[in-house]
Design a protein around this motif. Structure first.
Motif, PDB file in Angstrom:
ATOM      1  N   ARG A  67      39.988  31.312  23.904  1.00  0.00           N
ATOM      2  CA  ARG A  67      40.037  31.950  25.222  1.00  0.00           C
ATOM      3  C   ARG A  67      38.775  32.776  25.456  1.00  0.00           C
ATOM      4  N   LEU A  68      38.154  32.578  26.579  1.00  0.00           N
ATOM      5  CA  LEU A  68      36.988  33.374  26.924  1.00  0.00           C
ATOM      6  C   LEU A  68      37.438  34.682  27.554  1.00  0.00           C
ATOM      7  N   ASP A  69      37.050  35.809  26.982  1.00  0.00           N
ATOM      8  CA  ASP A  69      37.406  37.098  27.558  1.00  0.00           C
ATOM      9  C   ASP A  69      36.408  37.429  28.664  1.00  0.00           C
ATOM     10  N   THR A  70      36.597  36.800  29.815  1.00  0.00           N
ATOM     11  CA  THR A  70      35.621  36.873  30.887  1.00  0.00           C
ATOM     12  C   THR A  70      36.055  37.851  31.963  1.00  0.00           C
ATOM     13  N   CYS A  71      35.097  38.513  32.556  1.00  0.00           N
ATOM     14  CA  CYS A  71      35.393  39.538  33.548  1.00  0.00           C
ATOM     15  C   CYS A  71      35.933  38.949  34.842  1.00  0.00           C
ATOM     16  N   TYR A  72      35.732  37.652  35.064  1.00  0.00           N
ATOM     17  CA  TYR A  72      36.196  37.059  36.317  1.00  0.00           C
ATOM     18  C   TYR A  72      37.641  36.568  36.255  1.00  0.00           C
ATOM     19  N   VAL A  73      38.295  36.681  35.109  1.00  0.00           N
ATOM     20  CA  VAL A  73      39.709  36.313  35.006  1.00  0.00           C
ATOM     21  C   VAL A  73      40.541  37.542  35.351  1.00  0.00           C
ATOM     22  N   PRO A  74      41.320  37.519  36.436  1.00  0.00           N
ATOM     23  CA  PRO A  74      42.024  38.725  36.908  1.00  0.00           C
ATOM     24  C   PRO A  74      43.231  39.077  36.057  1.00  0.00           C
ATOM     25  N   ASP A  75      43.641  40.343  36.143  1.00  0.00           N
ATOM     26  CA  ASP A  75      44.755  40.852  35.354  1.00  0.00           C
ATOM     27  C   ASP A  75      45.860  41.455  36.215  1.00  0.00           C
ATOM     28  N   ASN A  76      45.752  41.298  37.552  1.00  0.00           N
ATOM     29  CA  ASN A  76      46.769  41.896  38.415  1.00  0.00           C
ATOM     30  C   ASN A  76      48.018  41.028  38.575  1.00  0.00           C
ATOM     31  N   HIS A  77      47.852  39.694  38.441  1.00  0.00           N
ATOM     32  CA  HIS A  77      48.997  38.788  38.393  1.00  0.00           C
ATOM     33  C   HIS A  77      48.521  37.456  37.827  1.00  0.00           C
ATOM     34  N   SER A  78      49.467  36.614  37.424  1.00  0.00           N
ATOM     35  CA  SER A  78      49.112  35.319  36.809  1.00  0.00           C
ATOM     36  C   SER A  78      49.773  34.158  37.539  1.00  0.00           C
ATOM     37  N   ARG A  79      50.045  34.335  38.820  1.00  0.00           N
ATOM     38  CA  ARG A  79      50.639  33.250  39.598  1.00  0.00           C
ATOM     39  C   ARG A  79      49.609  32.163  39.887  1.00  0.00           C
ATOM     40  N   GLN A  80      50.063  30.928  39.914  1.00  0.00           N
ATOM     41  CA  GLN A  80      49.229  29.800  40.347  1.00  0.00           C
ATOM     42  C   GLN A  80      48.810  30.027  41.794  1.00  0.00           C
ATOM     43  N   MET A  81      47.554  29.706  42.134  1.00  0.00           N
ATOM     44  CA  MET A  81      47.036  29.970  43.475  1.00  0.00           C
ATOM     45  C   MET A  81      46.448  28.704  44.092  1.00  0.00           C
ATOM     46  N   THR A  82      46.352  28.715  45.419  1.00  0.00           N
ATOM     47  CA  THR A  82      45.598  27.707  46.147  1.00  0.00           C
ATOM     48  C   THR A  82      44.436  28.390  46.840  1.00  0.00           C
ATOM     49  N   SER A  83      43.464  27.608  47.280  1.00  0.00           N
ATOM     50  CA  SER A  83      42.327  28.186  47.996  1.00  0.00           C
ATOM     51  C   SER A  83      42.772  28.831  49.299  1.00  0.00           C
ATOM     52  N   ASN A  84      43.800  28.269  49.943  1.00  0.00           N
ATOM     53  CA  ASN A  84      44.283  28.859  51.196  1.00  0.00           C
ATOM     54  C   ASN A  84      44.918  30.222  50.970  1.00  0.00           C
ATOM     55  N   THR A  85      45.675  30.357  49.878  1.00  0.00           N
ATOM     56  CA  THR A  85      46.280  31.657  49.578  1.00  0.00           C
ATOM     57  C   THR A  85      45.205  32.697  49.327  1.00  0.00           C
ATOM     58  N   LEU A  86      44.209  32.337  48.531  1.00  0.00           N
ATOM     59  CA  LEU A  86      43.109  33.247  48.218  1.00  0.00           C
ATOM     60  C   LEU A  86      42.332  33.605  49.476  1.00  0.00           C
ATOM     61  N   THR A  87      42.067  32.608  50.318  1.00  0.00           N
ATOM     62  CA  THR A  87      41.321  32.844  51.552  1.00  0.00           C
ATOM     63  C   THR A  87      42.126  33.676  52.540  1.00  0.00           C
ATOM     64  N   GLY A  88      43.435  33.411  52.619  1.00  0.00           N
ATOM     65  CA  GLY A  88      44.282  34.168  53.532  1.00  0.00           C
ATOM     66  C   GLY A  88      44.274  35.654  53.235  1.00  0.00           C
ATOM     67  N   HIS A  89      44.336  36.014  51.942  1.00  0.00           N
ATOM     68  CA  HIS A  89      44.260  37.433  51.570  1.00  0.00           C
ATOM     69  C   HIS A  89      42.928  38.031  52.018  1.00  0.00           C
ATOM     70  N   LEU A  90      41.866  37.278  51.842  1.00  0.00           N
ATOM     71  CA  LEU A  90      40.532  37.767  52.186  1.00  0.00           C
ATOM     72  C   LEU A  90      40.405  37.997  53.690  1.00  0.00           C
ATOM     73  N   LEU A  91      40.906  37.062  54.482  1.00  0.00           N
ATOM     74  CA  LEU A  91      40.815  37.175  55.940  1.00  0.00           C
ATOM     75  C   LEU A  91      41.573  38.391  56.465  1.00  0.00           C
ATOM     76  N   LYS A  92      42.654  38.737  55.805  1.00  0.00           N
ATOM     77  CA  LYS A  92      43.463  39.878  56.251  1.00  0.00           C
ATOM     78  C   LYS A  92      42.895  41.211  55.802  1.00  0.00           C
ATOM     79  N   GLU A  93      42.051  41.179  54.761  1.00  0.00           N
ATOM     80  CA  GLU A  93      41.511  42.422  54.205  1.00  0.00           C
ATOM     81  C   GLU A  93      40.096  42.731  54.675  1.00  0.00           C
ATOM     82  N   LYS A  94      39.319  41.700  55.070  1.00  0.00           N
ATOM     83  CA  LYS A  94      37.912  41.885  55.395  1.00  0.00           C
ATOM     84  C   LYS A  94      37.634  41.541  56.857  1.00  0.00           C
ATOM     85  N   ASP A  95      36.511  42.031  57.358  1.00  0.00           N
ATOM     86  CA  ASP A  95      36.078  41.732  58.725  1.00  0.00           C
ATOM     87  C   ASP A  95      35.284  40.431  58.706  1.00  0.00           C
TER      88      ASP A  95
END
Length: 231
Positions: free
Chosen positions: A5-33
């Protein structure tokens, strides 16, 4: 920790749910301008419905090759579509707030050159978000499978920063799906936890692993992974 296992800084630790690009993008659109969006490798152009459902006034542009199996399926006339040569993005510097790219980079012949163009046309602090293949069977002129670390190297060489990588559908499910000729029953496992990911999550919970450790294991066996990149 397992040495695989690579102990990499880009692997998040807030949750481990499977994601899609739409889910990730949807969060971004709601949080950013975010006002200006390009779908890189837009194919039929159907992602515009996803973006308009969140913001009906968003400035969306679809970019793709002149001809491809996916482009040839396009019927839409309600959006702006631009063709390019697969490398040079025909827009000025610092133009887009966000570039969306769902399951496209495994088909890109010159990914390093295209990523430099992505960096050029993104605004300062702009986002590049999407998903790509790691262990996915050959499909529709695919030429690459990326590891998260290999993708990170390409991102950094382009002058961008990989913020996070999250596991999507597992590779075993994708392989079986291909063997069964893309049976529609498999469609459920993009938006829901796929079988191997579910097992990895259960084992991780029983052995009291952190979210990061579970994500790292899922990334070892994922067929596709999602990425969030910032300029």
């Amino acid at each position: 920790m397992n040495e695989d296992r690579l102990d990499t800084c880009y692997v998040p630790d807030n949750h481990s749910r499977q994601m899609t690009s739409n889910t990730l993008t949807g969060h971004l659109l709601k949080e950013k301008d975010i006002n200006t969006v390009m779908d890189l490798g837009c194919g039929p152009g159907d992602s515009i419905d996803f973006f308009r459902a969140i913001d009906q006034f968003i400035d969306w542009i679809g970019l793709d090759l002149e001809q491809s199996p996916e482009v040839n399926k396009r019927k839409r006339t309600d959006a702006a579509f631009v063709a390019f040569n697969g490398i040079i993005i025909p827009f000025e510097d610092n133009h887009f707030d966000l570039i969306y790219c769902n399951q496209v980079f495994e088909h890109v012949r010159y990914p390093a050159a295209l990523l430099k163009e992505v960096a050029r046309v993104l605004k300062p602090n702009g986002y590049f978000v999407g998903a790509t293949s790691q262990l996915e069977p050959y499909h529709s002129y695919s030429v690459w499978n990326f590891t998260p670390y290999g993708f990170q190297l390409l991102i950094e060489e382009a002058g961008l920063k990989l913020v996070e990588v999250r596991p999507s559908i597992d590779a075993l499910t994708l392989i079986i799906r291909r063997g069964l000729r893309r049976h529609k029953i498999f469609s459920r496992w993009w938006d829901n936890e796929s079988p191997l990911n579910r097992l990895i999550g259960l084992v991780g919970k029983l052995t009291r692993q952190s979210h990061k450790e579970i994500n790292q294991t899922k990334l070892l066996f994922c067929g596709q992974f999602c990425f969030l990149v910032q300029k």
